[in-house]
Design a protein around this motif. Structure first.
Motif, PDB file in Angstrom:
ATOM      1  N   VAL A  34      -6.278  -0.367  -9.370  1.00  0.00           N
ATOM      2  CA  VAL A  34      -5.766   0.566  -8.326  1.00  0.00           C
ATOM      3  C   VAL A  34      -7.483   0.416  -7.258  1.00  0.00           C
ATOM      4  O   VAL A  34      -7.991   1.051  -8.214  1.00  0.00           O
ATOM      5  N   MET A  69       0.887  -1.350   0.064  1.00  0.00           N
ATOM      6  CA  MET A  69       0.125  -0.336  -0.177  1.00  0.00           C
ATOM      7  C   MET A  69       1.091   0.993  -0.169  1.00  0.00           C
ATOM      8  O   MET A  69       1.860   1.289   0.298  1.00  0.00           O
ATOM      9  N   LYS A 100      -3.536   1.554  -3.396  1.00  0.00           N
ATOM     10  CA  LYS A 100      -3.755   0.197  -2.959  1.00  0.00           C
ATOM     11  C   LYS A 100      -3.803  -1.010  -4.868  1.00  0.00           C
ATOM     12  O   LYS A 100      -4.949  -0.739  -4.880  1.00  0.00           O
ATOM     13  N   GLU A 101      -2.460  -1.814  -4.734  1.00  0.00           N
ATOM     14  CA  GLU A 101      -3.419  -2.650  -6.185  1.00  0.00           C
ATOM     15  C   GLU A 101      -3.875  -3.397  -5.683  1.00  0.00           C
ATOM     16  O   GLU A 101      -3.544  -4.162  -5.021  1.00  0.00           O
ATOM     17  N   LEU A 102      -4.514  -3.768  -6.799  1.00  0.00           N
ATOM     18  CA  LEU A 102      -5.833  -4.865  -6.463  1.00  0.00           C
ATOM     19  C   LEU A 102      -5.905  -6.573  -6.979  1.00  0.00           C
ATOM     20  O   LEU A 102      -6.701  -7.449  -7.218  1.00  0.00           O
ATOM     21  N   LYS A 146      -4.605   6.799  -0.007  1.00  0.00           N
ATOM     22  CA  LYS A 146      -3.794   5.805   0.570  1.00  0.00           C
ATOM     23  C   LYS A 146      -4.429   4.861  -0.839  1.00  0.00           C
ATOM     24  O   LYS A 146      -5.712   4.504  -1.674  1.00  0.00           O
ATOM     25  N   GLN A 174       0.794   4.964   0.755  1.00  0.00           N
ATOM     26  CA  GLN A 174       0.189   6.357   2.002  1.00  0.00           C
ATOM     27  C   GLN A 174       0.959   7.326   2.078  1.00  0.00           C
ATOM     28  O   GLN A 174       2.281   7.343   2.033  1.00  0.00           O
TER      29      GLN A 174
END
Length: 137
Positions: A57, A1, A134-136, A132, A3
């Motif tokens: 993402v 993640m 995050k790669e999904l 924030k 941030q």
């Protein structure tokens, strides 16, 4: 993640301005939006991956606007605690648009990769935007 926090009063994406040069219409960002995007890019660069993300993402964006000076101490404390939330303009999606545009080529290849978003506005004595990502896949 990934941030990071962008400190300072958040700036929403403004409506594009138009000019005609050489008989052709050209759209461009208002100066305030353009400068804020540059500031977001600068903050994001420290947390960027070596190569921009390629796949889908997800993103969480929390916008903390300044608590209005007109608020009483009691209302300001309630706003700081999240009991009073900003329902005035600009819309939360206008903040989101500017941040997504700014992160193109730094965090991800293109903002079309952002397939999940959670965005919210709050009041704070310390205005900022918290991001924030995050790669999904």
């Amino acid at each position: 993640m990934i941030q990071f926090t962008v400190y300072g009063e958040p700036v929403a994406q403004g409506r594009p301005k138009f000019s005609t040069a050489g008989g052709f219409a050209k759209a461009y960002d208002p100066a305030k939006s353009r400068d804020y995007k540059d500031y977001v890019r600068l903050a994001a660069t420290e947390h960027a991956p070596e190569v921009p993300l390629e796949g889908p993402v997800g993103m969480v964006l929390t916008v903390y606007r300044s608590t209005p000076k007109s608020f009483s101490k009691k209302r300001a404390a309630m706003a700081e605690a999240g009991q009073i939330q900003p329902t005035s303009k600009p819309d939360v999606d206008n903040y989101l648009k500017g941040v997504k545009d700014a992160l193109k080529g730094i965090i991800w290849r293109d903002d079309s990769q952002v397939v999940e978003v959670f965005a919210r506005k709050r009041y704070s004595a310390r205005p900022r935007i918290e991001v924030k990502i995050k790669e999904l896949s």
